[in-house]
Motif scaffolding. Structure first.
Motif, PDB file in Angstrom:
ATOM      1  N   ALA A  53       0.821  -1.210   0.000  1.00 36.35           N
ATOM      2  CA  ALA A  53       0.000   0.000   0.000  1.00 36.35           C
ATOM      3  C   ALA A  53       0.856   1.262   0.000  1.00 36.35           C
ATOM      4  CB  ALA A  53      -0.934  -0.007   1.208  1.00 36.35           C
ATOM      5  N   ALA A  54       1.938   1.245   0.770  1.00 37.76           N
ATOM      6  CA  ALA A  54       2.800   2.423   0.859  1.00 37.76           C
ATOM      7  C   ALA A  54       3.479   2.747  -0.470  1.00 37.76           C
ATOM      8  CB  ALA A  54       3.860   2.210   1.942  1.00 37.76           C
ATOM      9  N   GLU A  55       3.719   1.731  -1.288  1.00 34.90           N
ATOM     10  CA  GLU A  55       4.439   1.928  -2.551  1.00 34.90           C
ATOM     11  C   GLU A  55       3.527   2.245  -3.735  1.00 34.90           C
ATOM     12  OE1 GLU A  55       6.514  -1.752  -2.888  1.00 34.90           O
ATOM     13  OE2 GLU A  55       8.116  -1.170  -1.487  1.00 34.90           O
ATOM     14  N   ARG A  56       2.190   2.243  -3.512  1.00 36.15           N
ATOM     15  CA  ARG A  56       1.249   2.452  -4.618  1.00 36.15           C
ATOM     16  C   ARG A  56       0.146   3.412  -4.176  1.00 36.15           C
ATOM     17  NH1 ARG A  56       3.455  -2.371  -4.328  1.00 36.15           N
ATOM     18  NH2 ARG A  56       4.059  -3.524  -6.221  1.00 36.15           N
ATOM     19  N   GLU A  57      -0.018   4.516  -4.900  1.00 36.07           N
ATOM     20  CA  GLU A  57      -0.951   5.555  -4.488  1.00 36.07           C
ATOM     21  C   GLU A  57      -2.409   5.099  -4.506  1.00 36.07           C
ATOM     22  OE1 GLU A  57      -0.447   9.100  -6.719  1.00 36.07           O
ATOM     23  OE2 GLU A  57       1.604   9.488  -6.005  1.00 36.07           O
ATOM     24  N   HIS A  58      -2.753   4.168  -5.402  1.00 31.12           N
ATOM     25  CA  HIS A  58      -4.153   3.765  -5.549  1.00 31.12           C
ATOM     26  C   HIS A  58      -4.533   2.621  -4.613  1.00 31.12           C
ATOM     27  CE1 HIS A  58      -1.956   0.871  -7.987  1.00 31.12           C
ATOM     28  NE2 HIS A  58      -3.041   0.134  -8.128  1.00 31.12           N
ATOM     29  N   VAL A  59      -3.622   2.228  -3.727  1.00 28.45           N
ATOM     30  CA  VAL A  59      -3.865   1.105  -2.815  1.00 28.45           C
ATOM     31  C   VAL A  59      -3.968   1.630  -1.384  1.00 28.45           C
ATOM     32  CG1 VAL A  59      -3.007  -1.105  -1.950  1.00 28.45           C
ATOM     33  CG2 VAL A  59      -2.623  -0.462  -4.358  1.00 28.45           C
ATOM     34  N   THR A  60      -5.003   1.174  -0.660  1.00 28.57           N
ATOM     35  CA  THR A  60      -5.224   1.614   0.720  1.00 28.57           C
ATOM     36  C   THR A  60      -5.223   0.414   1.653  1.00 28.57           C
ATOM     37  OG1 THR A  60      -6.586   3.465  -0.044  1.00 28.57           O
ATOM     38  CG2 THR A  60      -6.767   2.864   2.286  1.00 28.57           C
ATOM     39  N   PHE A  61      -4.462   0.508   2.710  1.00 34.75           N
ATOM     40  CA  PHE A  61      -4.401  -0.533   3.742  1.00 34.75           C
ATOM     41  C   PHE A  61      -5.473  -0.238   4.788  1.00 34.75           C
ATOM     42  CE2 PHE A  61      -2.683  -1.894   7.908  1.00 34.75           C
ATOM     43  CZ  PHE A  61      -2.527  -3.252   7.667  1.00 34.75           C
ATOM     44  N   VAL A  62      -6.387  -1.200   4.992  1.00 37.70           N
ATOM     45  CA  VAL A  62      -7.497  -1.016   5.932  1.00 37.70           C
ATOM     46  C   VAL A  62      -7.493  -2.159   6.946  1.00 37.70           C
ATOM     47  CG1 VAL A  62     -10.010  -0.866   6.212  1.00 37.70           C
ATOM     48  CG2 VAL A  62      -8.904   0.177   4.216  1.00 37.70           C
ATOM     49  N   PRO A  63      -6.981  -1.945   8.157  1.00 37.06           N
ATOM     50  CA  PRO A  63      -7.038  -3.007   9.178  1.00 37.06           C
ATOM     51  C   PRO A  63      -8.485  -3.275   9.588  1.00 37.06           C
ATOM     52  CG  PRO A  63      -5.500  -1.245   9.782  1.00 37.06           C
ATOM     53  CD  PRO A  63      -6.313  -0.734   8.645  1.00 37.06           C
ATOM     54  N   THR A  64      -8.851  -4.542   9.688  1.00 36.00           N
ATOM     55  CA  THR A  64     -10.225  -4.888  10.073  1.00 36.00           C
ATOM     56  C   THR A  64     -10.396  -5.002  11.583  1.00 36.00           C
ATOM     57  OG1 THR A  64      -9.832  -7.281   9.940  1.00 36.00           O
ATOM     58  CG2 THR A  64     -10.512  -6.149   7.912  1.00 36.00           C
ATOM     59  N   GLY A  65      -9.296  -5.032  12.308  1.00 33.13           N
ATOM     60  CA  GLY A  65      -9.371  -5.127  13.755  1.00 33.13           C
ATOM     61  C   GLY A  65      -9.226  -6.538  14.294  1.00 33.13           C
ATOM     62  N   GLY A  66      -9.023  -7.505  13.423  1.00 37.15           N
ATOM     63  CA  GLY A  66      -8.870  -8.887  13.864  1.00 37.15           C
ATOM     64  C   GLY A  66      -9.085  -9.821  12.702  1.00 37.15           C
ATOM     65  N   ASN A  67      -9.006 -11.114  12.948  1.00 38.96           N
ATOM     66  CA  ASN A  67      -9.229 -12.084  11.887  1.00 38.96           C
ATOM     67  C   ASN A  67     -10.728 -12.353  11.775  1.00 38.96           C
ATOM     68  OD1 ASN A  67      -9.115 -14.027   9.940  1.00 38.96           O
ATOM     69  ND2 ASN A  67      -7.790 -15.425  11.064  1.00 38.96           N
ATOM     70  N   LEU A  68     -11.379 -11.650  10.862  1.00 34.40           N
ATOM     71  CA  LEU A  68     -12.835 -11.724  10.722  1.00 34.40           C
ATOM     72  C   LEU A  68     -13.292 -12.782   9.734  1.00 34.40           C
ATOM     73  CD1 LEU A  68     -13.671  -7.897  10.583  1.00 34.40           C
ATOM     74  CD2 LEU A  68     -13.324  -9.362  12.584  1.00 34.40           C
ATOM     75  N   GLY A  69     -12.338 -13.491   9.135  1.00 32.18           N
ATOM     76  CA  GLY A  69     -12.708 -14.419   8.082  1.00 32.18           C
ATOM     77  C   GLY A  69     -12.826 -13.693   6.751  1.00 32.18           C
ATOM     78  N   TYR A  70     -13.055 -14.464   5.690  1.00 28.20           N
ATOM     79  CA  TYR A  70     -13.077 -13.881   4.353  1.00 28.20           C
ATOM     80  C   TYR A  70     -14.254 -12.917   4.180  1.00 28.20           C
ATOM     81  CZ  TYR A  70     -12.614 -13.657  -0.740  1.00 28.20           C
ATOM     82  OH  TYR A  70     -12.447 -13.220  -2.037  1.00 28.20           O
ATOM     83  N   GLY A  71     -15.451 -13.360   4.527  1.00 28.90           N
ATOM     84  CA  GLY A  71     -16.624 -12.519   4.340  1.00 28.90           C
ATOM     85  C   GLY A  71     -16.598 -11.269   5.190  1.00 28.90           C
TER      86      GLY A  71
END
Length: 281
Positions: A53-71
């Motif tokens: 994410a840091a190396e690409r302007e169009h990519v955003t890192f969004v932490p979900t707060g834990g392992n929520l599974g795929y859905g």
């Protein structure tokens, strides 16, 4: 909610390693549109999602707060997209896109105005086609597939369920969750993924609910992707097998509620538990 015509990409990351950068970079060849990529991170420890994410302007890192599974992770990723995004591509981070493949999926929407989900042809790393557009697991097909898939792969129940046939554009009952395009309007109509499914069957459930809401699941084999992880080559751990069977039970139990179906639910639960023990011993 009225959305624009923008394209957003959501992938759920969990220490994805070296597959993530090629995933993001091949997207640039898959569409001529500007894209926003959301890395919905379920607790990675390898530092890769943050770096990509840091190396690409169009990519955003969004932490979900834990392992929520795929859905659960995908739902958080979609929620992070702006309102000008009306098309959502949800994908595993180990997918590589063929040139133009995402545009082909979007173009298919003009031919299917009630199409809610659009799935590409998915190839294994060895070139084989993965059966990613299938029928729903009815009671008869589900039992036949569960009992004979391992010892008799070519049985008629498995063949019917997997819909292994000449790849032509067609309506399906559900599409593989490893990579698909969805109208955001359709995603909202069903409330996204059911987060009770930690892994497995979340895509079957989603496809079923999309159809019940009046939308279509459309298989578009002209659009091709490669699943680097590979469905057929992945080796399931005992925990993953148990999770798969728990999700299978949840799916069937949800659709056979009430007192009259109680014996059926009991039989399915017992049968699935026995199958897990046989497969993991």
């Amino acid at each position: 909610m009225n959305y624009g015509d923008g394209l957003g990409v959501v992938t759920v990351t969990y220490s994805p390693g070296e597959t993530l950068a090629p995933f993001v970079d091949t997207l640039a060849k898959a569409t001529t549109r500007e894209i926003r990529v959301i890395l919905a991170d379920n607790g990675s420890t390898d530092g890769v999602p943050e770096q990509v994410a840091a190396e690409r302007e169009h990519v955003t890192f969004v932490p979900t707060g834990g392992n929520l599974g795929y859905g659960g992770g995908a739902n958080r990723g979609v929620a992070a997209l702006p309102h000008d995004v009306g098309w959502i591509l949800i994908s595993n981070p180990d997918i590589e896109f063929s040139p133009g493949s995402v545009d082909v999926l979007i173009d298919a929407a003009s031919r299917w105005p009630r199409g809610g989900m659009f799935g590409p042809l998915i190839r294994e790393p060895n070139g084989e086609i993965y059966p990613s557009a299938r029928l729903l697991p009815s009671v008869g097909r589900g039992i036949g597939h569960a009992l004979f898939a391992v010892v008799w792969p070519g049985n008629p129940w498995t063949r019917a369920y997997r819909q292994e046939q000449e790849p032509v554009e067609r309506e399906a009952e559900w599409l593989s969750g490893s990579c698909f395009l969805m109208r955001r309007e359709a995603f909202d109509a069903v409330g996204g993924f059911d987060e009770r499914y930690f892994m497995y069957f979340e895509d079957v459930d989603l496809g079923d609910r999309v159809a019940r809401a009046g939308w279509l699941n459309v298989y578009v084999p002209e659009a091709e992707v490669v699943h680097i992880g590979g469905h057929s080559t992945a080796r399931a751990s005992d925990r993953m097998l148990a999770e798969h069977h728990r999700s299978a039970y949840r799916y069937l139990a949800d659709r056979h509620r009430g007192v009259l179906w109680a014996p059926f639910r009991w039989a399915v639960r017992v049968g699935l538990k026995v199958r897990v023990r046989l497969l993991t011993r």
